[in-house]
Design a protein around this motif. Sequence first.
Motif: not given
Length: 428
Positions: A98-99, A101, A104, A107, A132
């Motif tokens: 998930e991280e 993604k 983008d 996103y 992130s």
Amino acid sequence: MTIYTGTIVDTPGDPFHGDPAGALRQDEALLVTDGVIAARGSLAALRAAHPGEPVTRLDGGLLVPGFVDAHVHYPQIRAIGGLGLPLLDWLEQCALPEEAKLADPAYARAVAAEFLDNLIAAGTTSALVFGSHFAPAMDELFTAAEQRGLNMTSGLVLSDRILRPDLLNSPETALADSADLILRWHDRGRLRYAVTPRFSLSASDEMLDACAQLLGKGVWFTSHINENLAEIATVAGLFPAAQHYLDTYRRHELVTPRSVFAHNVHPDDAELTLLAEHGAAVAHCPTSNSALGSGLFPLRRHVERGVRVALGSDVGAGAGLFLPSEALQAYFMQQLLGPAGLPLTPVHLLYLATRAGARALGLDERVGDFAVGKDFDAVWLRPADGSTLAVNLRHARDTTDALARIFTLATPADVAAVWLRGVRAQSV
Ligand SMILES: [Zn+2]
């Protein structure tokens, strides 16, 4: 100016030192000017001193300081509920895909909005947010937090080994990208920057050196430590010269009064002594520790050694963003530890969810309680009529008993309103 009146409760004292009951304070009204508490006392006294000012009545439930979450992961808001896995498998299978993604920016923008709106709706008004691995995703988070008025400390997550390749950055890139983010976001309004190596398992000595250079810019530091036995054994193998897990950070001068380490479920005594000596804080994340089977947090050993402890939700390993649920799970874990546990009163739980976090994050001059001069960051907990919590609050003997029932039964649905520096949040 606005006068707020209701059952107003906070913990200006420290229930871990001295009589816990003496740490609790209750009042009837607060006068708020430009987002800051200007006076407190009885409603009659504040009305007499400030005639004509509007009065907001908060009837039923309790008004408490906004919650302070000392450890929560922004990129994991869509990855809650990965049950049945220990830490390193959970990271590989649930969290890190998930991280990735968030490479983008569009996103990341959507995730930032979902994360922050849900955090605030859970009553959290200050947070140390694990960021992130991607710099543009950090711009999205800081931008969205500024728009919402959240008191947030966060930073780019740094790793240069072991994790999936798309999450790695070199020490050179880490330095350049972090310095750029610090320049634009640190000490801007309610935002601050935290240097954030994921953990020394995924950060080489060169990367930790880069972190030390960045910390010289006067920012904050956060990372993980001593969460899980397999993780600890791996770190020991990667740093054969280190005395213990904390030493992997200490050797780079990353253990400071501006450092917050998440978990510390399995510390040895030397690590606790070092944390206390250096004034570093620990974020205890009880539902995460339970979900991943990481272990039972030795709160008594931390307190007895003088290590400051705050609460973190650790979403997405944690079971949600609501700090009172973390406080309840912390209470459960101390009960389960038997004689080694530290029995927690309802006053301890309110302190852990509010002022303890403010102290760990060095924000206690601004938030964490309702002292005159502090920001009006507040949560009105008022359950729906007829709910189990409403029934129990009606039968509470006193304020401490009401707090016990709130910490046992409340959910985010009981958050009736949230104020961030005097501004009522729209997302609640
Ligand atoms: Zn974490």
